[in-house]
Write a protein that holds these residues in place. Structure first.
Motif, PDB file in Angstrom:
ATOM      1  N   TRP A   8       0.426  -1.096   0.011  1.00 29.27           N
ATOM      2  CA  TRP A   8      -0.046  -0.066  -0.054  1.00 29.27           C
ATOM      3  C   TRP A   8       0.690   1.231  -0.033  1.00 29.27           C
ATOM      4  N   THR A   9       0.673   1.954  -0.805  1.00 29.40           N
ATOM      5  CA  THR A   9       1.530   3.850  -0.609  1.00 29.40           C
ATOM      6  C   THR A   9       0.774   4.679   0.172  1.00 29.40           C
ATOM      7  N   SER A  10       1.890   5.362   0.619  1.00 33.50           N
ATOM      8  CA  SER A  10       0.889   6.489   1.524  1.00 33.50           C
ATOM      9  C   SER A  10      -0.041   6.590   0.900  1.00 33.50           C
ATOM     10  N   GLU A  11      -0.334   7.427   0.011  1.00 31.98           N
ATOM     11  CA  GLU A  11      -1.491   8.082   0.193  1.00 31.98           C
ATOM     12  C   GLU A  11      -3.239   7.082  -0.231  1.00 31.98           C
ATOM     13  N   GLU A  12      -2.877   5.404  -0.500  1.00 35.76           N
ATOM     14  CA  GLU A  12      -4.026   4.954  -0.298  1.00 35.76           C
ATOM     15  C   GLU A  12      -4.033   4.876   1.333  1.00 35.76           C
ATOM     16  N   GLU A  14      -3.342   7.022   3.165  1.00 36.66           N
ATOM     17  CA  GLU A  14      -4.272   8.408   3.801  1.00 36.66           C
ATOM     18  C   GLU A  14      -5.587   7.774   3.297  1.00 36.66           C
ATOM     19  N   ALA A  15      -5.909   8.031   2.696  1.00 35.81           N
ATOM     20  CA  ALA A  15      -7.426   7.543   1.792  1.00 35.81           C
ATOM     21  C   ALA A  15      -7.574   6.444   3.010  1.00 35.81           C
ATOM     22  N   LEU A  16      -7.515   5.790   3.014  1.00 33.68           N
ATOM     23  CA  LEU A  16      -8.331   4.516   3.781  1.00 33.68           C
ATOM     24  C   LEU A  16      -7.989   5.064   5.502  1.00 33.68           C
ATOM     25  N   ARG A  17      -8.050   5.745   6.413  1.00 35.12           N
ATOM     26  CA  ARG A  17      -6.971   6.124   7.151  1.00 35.12           C
ATOM     27  C   ARG A  17      -8.681   7.556   7.095  1.00 35.12           C
ATOM     28  N   ARG A  18      -8.554   8.566   6.114  1.00 32.56           N
ATOM     29  CA  ARG A  18      -9.437   9.127   5.908  1.00 32.56           C
ATOM     30  C   ARG A  18     -11.101   8.692   5.911  1.00 32.56           C
ATOM     31  N   GLY A  19     -11.409   7.883   4.812  1.00 33.79           N
ATOM     32  CA  GLY A  19     -12.249   7.236   5.141  1.00 33.79           C
ATOM     33  C   GLY A  19     -12.874   6.496   6.418  1.00 33.79           C
ATOM     34  N   VAL A  20     -12.034   6.081   7.161  1.00 28.69           N
ATOM     35  CA  VAL A  20     -12.107   5.112   8.399  1.00 28.69           C
ATOM     36  C   VAL A  20     -13.351   6.604   9.195  1.00 28.69           C
ATOM     37  N   VAL A  40      -8.047   6.979  -5.721  1.00 26.68           N
ATOM     38  CA  VAL A  40      -7.336   6.264  -5.226  1.00 26.68           C
ATOM     39  C   VAL A  40      -7.004   5.036  -4.633  1.00 26.68           C
ATOM     40  N   LEU A  41      -8.359   4.471  -4.114  1.00 23.79           N
ATOM     41  CA  LEU A  41      -8.222   3.112  -3.579  1.00 23.79           C
ATOM     42  C   LEU A  41      -9.148   2.621  -4.894  1.00 23.79           C
ATOM     43  N   SER A  42      -9.194   2.932  -6.455  1.00 22.75           N
ATOM     44  CA  SER A  42      -9.430   2.365  -7.205  1.00 22.75           C
ATOM     45  C   SER A  42      -8.814   0.801  -7.480  1.00 22.75           C
ATOM     46  N   LYS A  50     -10.575  -3.600   4.393  1.00 22.32           N
ATOM     47  CA  LYS A  50     -10.845  -3.797   5.284  1.00 22.32           C
ATOM     48  C   LYS A  50      -9.322  -4.830   6.232  1.00 22.32           C
ATOM     49  N   ASP A  51      -9.057  -5.701   4.842  1.00 25.81           N
ATOM     50  CA  ASP A  51      -7.505  -6.508   5.741  1.00 25.81           C
ATOM     51  C   ASP A  51      -6.340  -5.439   6.113  1.00 25.81           C
ATOM     52  N   LYS A  52      -6.459  -4.185   5.376  1.00 22.28           N
ATOM     53  CA  LYS A  52      -5.377  -3.425   5.473  1.00 22.28           C
ATOM     54  C   LYS A  52      -5.564  -2.472   7.106  1.00 22.28           C
ATOM     55  N   TRP A  53      -7.100  -2.561   7.214  1.00 26.44           N
ATOM     56  CA  TRP A  53      -7.052  -1.361   8.126  1.00 26.44           C
ATOM     57  C   TRP A  53      -7.132  -2.631   9.251  1.00 26.44           C
TER      58      TRP A  53
END
Length: 260
Positions: A8-12, A14-20, A40-42, A50-53
DNA sequence: ATAGGGTTACGA
DNA sequence: TCGTAACCCTAT
């Protein structure tokens, strides 16, 4: 850390964290469909989110992994049969910035011999991951978090905010970058955000000092972890401020008085 | 659709 | 060889 397959890249991340933070932990589909982080998460599916989180949560929780204590089922360390929010167990941490962090007993049932001072921010993040509650609980959680770090003065801070916007003292050290980012996100600095920021900085400083006194090599690694948590904290504060501005302060006050 | 468990692959 | 992170499958 590892450098696995499709990292996972930093952008991905970050997007995940923001989304959560925005939609809450659990609405992976919603986060994935959100037009903001959709590009970003395309390449990531809801399961991937979920797994990443999950990996992020485990990494943030199990900070002290220096011990080789292998547990066959390392679930949540603060897992309790009671469905009530466990993070409310934190009680009376008046001196947060001191070098001796208050080690709560109920928090870690199988704590290793290493003290491993657990940050409140990490506990909150962990609780957020555990609690799949709607927005209401989220606000309460965030409120409790800020209150704890602010020595039970959140309501007062908000009262001051409405009456007289106090000036923010000049920040110092590495957290200035974070403050700039947070301020940009909000449009302008706010007392509530500043309070949370200052609190986070205090905890961070205590962490750094504590580790400086004992270990030197682990410090850099810890700082990195701490930075991530601080960033999350600021984002939480932003979200909290947004919701409070929309008129949800009543709920916060209610929860705050009921819990404490 | 989400949560959890298990498996695989990569890095140290 | 071990540990971690992504990936895959299954149950609810």
């Amino acid at each position: 850390m590892g450098a696995p397959k499709q990292k996972w890249t930093s952008e991905e991340e970050e997007a995940l964290r923001r989304g959560v933070l925005k939609h809450g932990a659990g609405k992976w589909r919603t986060i994935q469909k959100d037009p903001e982080f959709s590009p970003v998460l395309s390449s990531r599916s809801n399961i991937d989110l979920k797994d990443k989180w999950r990996n992020l949560s485990f990494s943030a929780s199990g900070l002290g992994s220096r011990d080789k204590q292998r547990v066959p089922r390392p679930k949540a360390p603060s897992s309790s049969p009671s469905p009530s929010p466990q993070l409310l167990l934190l009680s009376a941490p008046n001196n947060v910035a001191e070098a001796s962090p208050p080690e709560d007993c109920e928090k870690s049932p199988q704590d290793d011999k290493t003290p491993s001072p657990k940050l409140y921010s990490s506990m909150i993040l962990e609780a957020l991951g555990e609690l799949k509650e709607p927005n209401g609980s989220e606000v309460a959680t965030i409120c409790n978090f800020i209150e704890i770090d602010k020595s039970y003065k959140l309501t007062d801070s908000y009262a001051k905010r409405a009456l007289a916007p106090m000036k923010d003292p000049s920040l110092k050290k590495k957290d200035s970058a974070k403050s700039s980012k947070a301020a940009k996100g909000l449009g302008q600095s706010s007392p509530a955000l500043d309070a949370a920021e200052a609190a986070a900085m205090k905890v961070a400083d205590a962490e750094a000092k504590s580790h400086l006194a004992n270990e030197h090599m682990m410090e850099v690694e810890r700082i990195g972890k701490m930075a991530e948590e601080t960033e999350s904290l600021l984002e939480l504060a932003s979200e909290l401020y947004e919701r409070c501005s929309r008129g949800e302060a009543l709920t916060i006050l209610q929860v705050a008085h009921r819990e404490f």
